[in-house]
Design an enzyme around this catalytic site. Structure first.
Site, PDB file in Angstrom:
ATOM      1  N   HIS A 466      41.852  45.680  43.986  1.00 33.21           N
ATOM      2  CA  HIS A 466      40.584  45.388  43.998  1.00 33.21           C
ATOM      3  C   HIS A 466      39.897  45.499  42.574  1.00 33.21           C
ATOM      4  O   HIS A 466      39.094  44.590  42.087  1.00 33.21           O
ATOM      5  CB  HIS A 466      39.894  46.023  45.073  1.00 33.21           C
ATOM      6  CG  HIS A 466      38.200  45.808  45.200  1.00 33.21           C
ATOM      7  ND1 HIS A 466      37.424  46.552  44.446  1.00 33.21           N
ATOM      8  CD2 HIS A 466      37.761  44.940  45.858  1.00 33.21           C
ATOM      9  CE1 HIS A 466      36.003  46.186  44.919  1.00 33.21           C
ATOM     10  NE2 HIS A 466      36.338  44.864  45.623  1.00 33.21           N
ATOM     11  N   CYS A 797      60.071  29.163  32.126  1.00 38.09           N
ATOM     12  CA  CYS A 797      59.024  29.462  33.132  1.00 38.09           C
ATOM     13  C   CYS A 797      59.254  30.979  33.454  1.00 38.09           C
ATOM     14  O   CYS A 797      58.351  31.410  34.224  1.00 38.09           O
ATOM     15  CB  CYS A 797      58.841  28.727  34.421  1.00 38.09           C
ATOM     16  SG  CYS A 797      59.994  28.712  35.390  1.00 38.09           S
TER      17      CYS A 797
END
Length: 840
Positions: A466, A797
């Site tokens: 968060h 990738c």
């Protein structure tokens, strides 16, 4: 002698200068000085955009001349100047007192007879068009309002559901007085506008009966990222004031403008708002409007259907294009709309230039760097060093450069300030703006003070916690997972937080000097090797698109499935047969708006991928089909019922082998349906699909056949299909895979573990995992050479080029076509690649 103009005949500029009232159909954007930005914009749209299908209710406006005429005839300017002689907008009590006195003076002063007569004639003309005592909205429009670099919106008053001449006159009078609301006075003072050079026009416009339907606001630009190709629409039930004022949580819709203009239906996202209240007419009451609760069943429905969403988005495009053409510069727009509940027609009721994203400096990259002591010595006192922060501070001893604590860095920035150590959310009132928040961890309860922080330091958490997420949103540095920050740092201690030294963030004692360099992105070198990005979270895609790039080398489905869908596709298809009652309950909650629960999967996956594809359009976006391992699939809601227990899921039933297997093929069909929707219905044909963990060329053919069965045919509608090059078999048989697929993308993580024969999830052998190992680099060299021999594109990738600049250099020397990087490492790797290309 002032004039009244209520006819629909063309009005000359000379006549407008002395007119007290003008029909909206007789004014345009050039008439801001006469009727203010809001009314000039309405008139512009009525005149220029009605022929293009944009509907705008008719009305009239009192002029700036009428306002000045009122002030002059009444002789109150001297009194107003006296009231504002000692105005101090920083003193709240002073501001309130002066505003109250000014408004009282305005309201106690009667309108001149000529102005009353002019308003009466114009209102009667409106009643002839719409019916006796027609209901109107009466809105203020300052003559300096809705300019591209300043928005006076909402600072003066608005009155809705006004009936009859007496009520219209009263509302107009109140609007005149509202030029002196406290917020308007303060804004003008801060922006440097002279209170007596501003005049006020009042717009009187036929009401749209959105009290019986819905209304909202839309922007022709994404308001958070500034992404130009999306239109953001908000909608709630009832009159629009609740949406404008933030009194209600509206639905949100996102539409992609380029393919909308091509005739596709690119609704990228739909988010249901709570829409708890709605503003309606107060029939027989003492007020003009009132708020009432929205029925629970209506709150669970979207306020607009798809056709209405697309219609509004088309209007947003038309309005933006028109204003950009008129102004000669790109002009994103902030637009208010309303739906009439009697006729079901949509209307535009306001349009103004957007004033936040459009004013931001574009194409500038900021980089932060701590200054070394000798560097600072050289710079000290140098007037040219404008970018050096606190250049006049005493030099900090070199010993102070040893960090107090370290952790994971978030954001490539530097921040500083006095530390505030807070152990409990109940203590957040102690926090002062500009301090560094130091705590164990954060959750949404902490956000009010996080917004005031100069930086954040936590004991626990990783780069996706968060605190990290919020810090990124706020544009401040954070260091998470320090372990001992709350004990090593003391409240009041001056500290510097550096996230500009790589992935390890460091907290230093003292306020250290640093510099911020701004690099115009136009000056960045272009490389032969395509620089692409790895993107998994659609919510970050618009922001990432601003980084120089050649497209997306890896768009992961897994993030969308795990975070937005959360349920196993087979659990949605066989919902009634689920054994797990708790999972069944949670799935029912998630899919409440969908009669067909499988449609929930298709819809959410299509929207997530579409946002990523739209963000980078028309550049290629390589979407990897789902690559969960069986244990990861089992962790989705309802998943355990459909997944086997494997000893080694890493090399088990994953990727290509699932797609054609009867035990999963109907789940794969949902993925195909979502991708078909993205490409065919939304027009995002820049999406290239990629098959992961494909062990043999024959397996590749079986996957292509399964895709074709579900409407995705390689070669049709320019569909390309790549394969992940992550197994030794992909390299050894690259010539045969070239016959099946259009291109390769090297997955360096899996290729390394399978080349070296180790489990990358095992801590016991983790020290052996290294993409730079010669066995791996030889394998990659062979893969690139074979792909080129057979004229197939090949990129990478995997994680390695993001982590190791020397690995990126190696790839360039081998002639790889593209390198896909994590967004935070694009710019530094770009410079590395450019140098390598120059030297080779």
């Amino acid at each position: 002698m002032p004039e009244t103009v209520v006819s629909q005949q063309s009005t000359s500029t000379v006549a407008k200068q002395k007119a007290l009232v003008l029909p909206l159909s007789e004014v345009g954007i050039a008439d801001i000085s006469f009727v203010g930005g809001k009314n000039a914009s309405l008139g512009e749209m009525i005149q220029q955009l009605k022929p293009k299908g944009v509907k705008v209710p008719n009305g009239f406006a009192t002029t700036a001349y009428a306002y000045r005429y009122f002030i002059e005839v009444a002789g109150i300017e001297a009194k107003l100047r006296e009231i504002f002689a000692d105005l101090d907008v920083e003193d709240v009590n002073n501001l309130r007192q002066r505003g109250k006195q000014a408004r009282y003076l305005m309201l106690q002063t009667s309108f001149p007879g000529e102005l009353q007569q002019a308003i009466a004639q114009a209102y009667q003309a409106l009643c002839q068009q719409y019916g006796a005592d027609t209901d109107v909205a009466v809105r203020s429009s300052a003559t300096a309002e809705d300019l591209p670099d300043a928005s006076f919106a909402g600072q003066q008053e608005t009155y809705l559901n006004v009936h009859g001449l007496a009520a219209v006159l009263e509302a107009c009078h109140k609007c005149f007085a509202s030029i002196f609301t406290d917020r308007a006075i303060s804004y003008r003072q801060i922006k440097g506008f002279d209170h007596f050079n501003i005049a006020l026009s009042v717009g009187v416009q036929k009401m749209v009966r959105s009290d019986l339907a819905a209304s909202g606001v839309m922007f022709s630009i994404d308001t958070e990222s500034g992404f130009k190709d999306a239109a953001l629409i908000t909608a709630a039930y009832g009159l629009g004031e609740n949406v404008v004022q933030g009194a209600v949580n509206p639905d949100e819709y996102l539409v992609f403008k380029p393919t909308l203009k091509q005739g596709f239906r690119p609704i990228l996202a739909k988010r249901l708002g709570t829409k708890e209240i709605k503003m309606v007419y107060d029939v027989g009451g003492s007020k003009l409007t009132k708020n009432i609760p929205v029925a629970a069943s209506d709150r669970e429905l979207f306020a607009l259907n798809d056709q209405e969403i697309l219609q509004l988005a088309q209007w947003a495009c038309i309005i933006e294009e028109h204003y950009s053409q008129v102004r000669g510069v790109y002009t994103p727009m902030d637009i208010e709309w309303a739906k009439d509940g009697i006729t079901d027609e949509l209307f535009i009721v306001q349009a103004r230039p957007e004033t936040v994203q459009s004013q931001k400096v574009q194409n500038v990259l900021r980089t932060y760097r701590l200054l070394e002591e000798d560097t600072e010595m050289k710079r000290h006192g140098d007037a040219e060093s404008k970018n050096v922060t606190a250049s006049l501070r005493p030099l900090v001893p070199a010993s102070a450069k040893f960090p107090i604590v370290t952790g994971r860095s978030v954001g490539e920035m530097i921040g500083e300030g006095k530390a505030r150590v807070i152990s409990d959310v109940q203590q957040i009132h102690q926090f002062q703006a500009g301090e560094v928040l130091v705590t164990n961890r954060t959750d949404p309860d902490w956000e009010p003070i996080m917004k005031k922080a100069s930086a954040i330091v936590t004991n626990s958490g990783g780069r996706t916690c968060h605190a990290a997420i919020i810090a990124r949103e706020l544009g401040i540095p954070a260091i998470v997972g320090c372990g001992n920050a709350t004990t090593a740092i003391k409240t009041g201690q001056e500290i510097t937080i550096s996230c500009a030294e790589g992935e390890t963030g460091k907290v230093y004692q003292g306020l250290l000097p640093y510099e911020v360099q701004e690099i115009p992105l136009e000056q960045l070198p272009r490389t032969r090797t395509q620089i692409m990005m790895n993107v998994g979270n659609p919510e970050e895609a618009f922001g990432y698109a601003a980084i120089p790039n050649d497209g997306v080398g890896l768009a992961r489905m897994e993030f969308i499935i795990a975070n937005h869908i959360k349920a196993h596709p087979l659990a949605l298809l066989h919902f009634d047969d689920l054994d797990d009652e708790l999972a069944k309950y949670k799935i029912a909650e998630l899919t409440a708006q969908y009669e067909n629960k499988a449609e929930f999967f298709v819809d959410k996956l299509a929207q997530g991928i579409a946002i990523i594809a739209a963000a980078f359009y028309p550049k290629p976006v390589i979407v990897r089909l789902s690559d969960f391992k069986s244990n990861e699939y089992a962790n989705l809601l309802g998943g355990k019922q459909f997944e086997p227990k494997e000893e080694n899921p890493m090399i088990g039933w994953r990727g290509a082998s699932r797609y054609y297997d009867p035990r999963y093929s109907e789940g794969f069909a949902l993925e195909c349906e979502a991708m078909k929707r993205v490409r065919n219905e939304m027009g995002l044909t820049n999406v290239i699909l990629m098959v992961p963990f494909c062990r043999t060329p024959e397996e590749g053919r079986r996957v292509l056949a399964e895709m074709a069965k579900n409407g995705l045919v390689r070669g049709e509608n320019d569909l390309q299909v790549y394969v992940m090059c992550e197994l030794p078999s992909n390299v050894l048989l690259a010539d045969q895979f070239s016959e099946v697929f259009d291109g390769f993308s090297i997955g360096s993580n899996d290729l390394t573990q399978l080349t070296l024969g180790l489990d990358r999830d095992s801590g016991l052998v983790a020290h052996l995992f290294d993409e730079r190992n010669e066995a791996v680099t030889r394998t990659i060299t062979q893969a690139i050479a074979t792909a080129k021999k057979y004229h197939r594109k090949i990129g990478i990738c995997g994680q390695a080029p993001s982590d190791y600049p020397e690995f990126a250099r190696f790839l360039v020397t081998q002639g790889i076509d593209s390198i896909s990087l994590n967004p935070d490492s694009v710019l530094k790797t770009l410079l590395e690649i450019a140098t390598t290309e120059q030297d080779s």
